[in-house]
Design an enzyme around this catalytic site. Structure first.
Site, short mmCIF file in Angstrom:
data_model
loop_
_atom_site.label_atom_id
_atom_site.label_comp_id
_atom_site.label_asym_id
_atom_site.label_seq_id
_atom_site.Cartn_x
_atom_site.Cartn_y
_atom_site.Cartn_z
N GLN A 1 25.39 39.37 40.60
CA GLN A 1 26.39 38.77 39.72
C GLN A 1 25.71 38.18 38.48
O GLN A 1 26.38 37.70 37.57
CB GLN A 1 27.13 37.65 40.46
N HIS B 1 28.35 42.02 36.62
CA HIS B 1 28.94 41.40 35.43
C HIS B 1 28.23 41.80 34.15
O HIS B 1 28.37 41.14 33.13
CB HIS B 1 28.93 39.87 35.59
N CYS C 1 34.01 51.10 18.69
CA CYS C 1 33.46 52.44 18.93
C CYS C 1 32.71 52.53 20.26
O CYS C 1 32.28 53.61 20.65
CB CYS C 1 32.55 52.88 17.77
N CYS D 1 29.10 45.48 14.19
CA CYS D 1 28.55 46.77 14.66
C CYS D 1 27.96 47.52 13.47
O CYS D 1 28.62 47.65 12.43
CB CYS D 1 29.65 47.59 15.32
N CYS E 1 30.16 50.97 12.91
CA CYS E 1 31.56 51.00 12.42
C CYS E 1 32.02 49.66 11.83
O CYS E 1 33.13 49.58 11.33
CB CYS E 1 32.50 51.42 13.55
N GLY F 1 22.06 33.17 47.16
CA GLY F 1 22.25 32.28 46.01
C GLY F 1 23.56 32.43 45.30
O GLY F 1 23.60 32.39 44.08
N SER F 2 24.63 32.59 46.05
CA SER F 2 25.95 32.62 45.42
C SER F 2 26.91 31.77 46.22
O SER F 2 26.94 31.85 47.45
CB SER F 2 26.49 34.04 45.32
N LEU G 1 15.46 29.58 47.90
CA LEU G 1 15.44 31.03 48.09
C LEU G 1 14.06 31.64 47.95
O LEU G 1 13.70 32.56 48.69
CB LEU G 1 16.41 31.68 47.11
ZN LIG Z 1 31.26 50.09 16.39
#
Ligand SMILES: [Zn+2]
Length: 296
Positions: A117, A135, A146, A194, A197, A234-235, A278
């Site tokens: 995670q 995640h 894009c 970006c 684009c 560890g969660s 841990l």
């Molecule tokens: Zn883009």
């Protein structure tokens, strides 16, 4: 439905009781093909504090939601300014003994798959190149228009060119690479679009309020299906995105073991629970099962 296991002990459930709960996990791993699900608690020994652990920051810090990020330029400016500072700590963090022990157990075949995670990339840095990042990862960014992905290191250079290095306020970083930052620093921050684009760049991580992509979820279910058992490291399993795999394993009659400092939402499904640091616990397991192969 398994009975709730006592902390640092094993369920009665017909299994022989172990004086040492860690020995129960050693037995589980000795049978090989154990899938690992890791969370923020595995990275605290690398200097990345857990939101919800003993030193948790969730009370004083609310992570940005996907909705806030996409809704406004102001939200995105706040995210990227804080993340520009926080990225330093994430980029210099190194895998700890826990990540290295998991990799040793994967190489030896005791661990069949690693699902994490965490977005800090530390499993991959420890050599577990096929760790599934449930995640996503902070080390890459994606264009919302894009869908081109690019490296965070590259974006970091562009943000530096636009903003310089923001004053480090000494605030502690959060697991998502976020730090507290004075509003005047946020207001003056220039974000980078970006390069292909010109649209909005987002870290390639699943924000709060956003769903994990379905193919990635299915990949994780498949890894749990192919495994004999599930080991949670560890969660606190607070969010459903991780808890569902624990439920899935338990429904399939597979043993679930949890090593975590403190209670978790998955405790009722666990055949064994261990509350220990841990790094030390996993190093001990790896040494016993692989003959010290985890030592570096
Ligand atoms: Zn883009």
């Amino acid at each position: 439905m398994p009975t709730r296991a006592p902390l640092d002990g094993t369920a009665a459930d017909g299994a022989a009781p172990h004086a040492d709960a860690l020995a129960a996990i050693e037995d589980l791993l000795a049978g090989r093909d154990v899938a690992v699900l890791s969370g923020a608690g595995l990275s605290t020994e690398s200097g990345i504090p857990d939101y919800r652990g003993a030193t948790g920051s969730l009370r004083r810090h609310t992570p940005m939601t996907y909705q806030e990020f996409v809704a406004s330029e102001e939200g995105r400016r706040r995210y990227w300014a804080r993340s520009h500072v926080g990225w330093r700590a994430i980029a210099r963090a190194e895998p700890n003994a826990g990540h290295r022990a998991v990799e040793a157990l994967r190489r030896s075949g005791h661990v069949s798959a690693v699902i994490t995670q965490n977005v800090d990339g530390l499993h991959r840095a420890a050599g577990t190149l096929d760790a599934v990042e449930l995640h996503g990862g902070l080390d890459r960014v994606i264009c919302l228009e894009c869908r081109r992905t690019s490296s965070r290191a590259e974006l970091d250079l562009r943000l530096h060119a636009l903003n310089g290095a923001l004053r480090d306020t000494g605030a502690r970083v959060n697991p998502d690479g976020d730090v507290e930052l004075p509003q005047e620093l946020v207001d003056g921050f220039r974000i980078a679009p970006c390069e292909a684009c010109g649209a909005v760049l987002k870290p390639d991580v699943v924000f709060f309020g956003e769903s994990v992509p379905k193919p990635r979820v299915q990949q994780c279910y498949d890894l749990v299906d192919e495994a004999r058992a599930l080991l949670v490291l560890g969660s606190s399993l607070t969010v459903m995105s991780g808890l569902r795999f624990v439920r899935h394993a338990a429904r399939a009659g597979k043993p679930v073991a949890i090593v975590n400092q403190g209670a978790t939402r998955g405790d009722e499904y666990a055949a064994v629970r261990v509350a220990r640091p841990l790094g030390a616990a996993l190093t001990s397991l790896a040494e016993r099962l692989t003959g010290g192969a985890s030592a570096r």
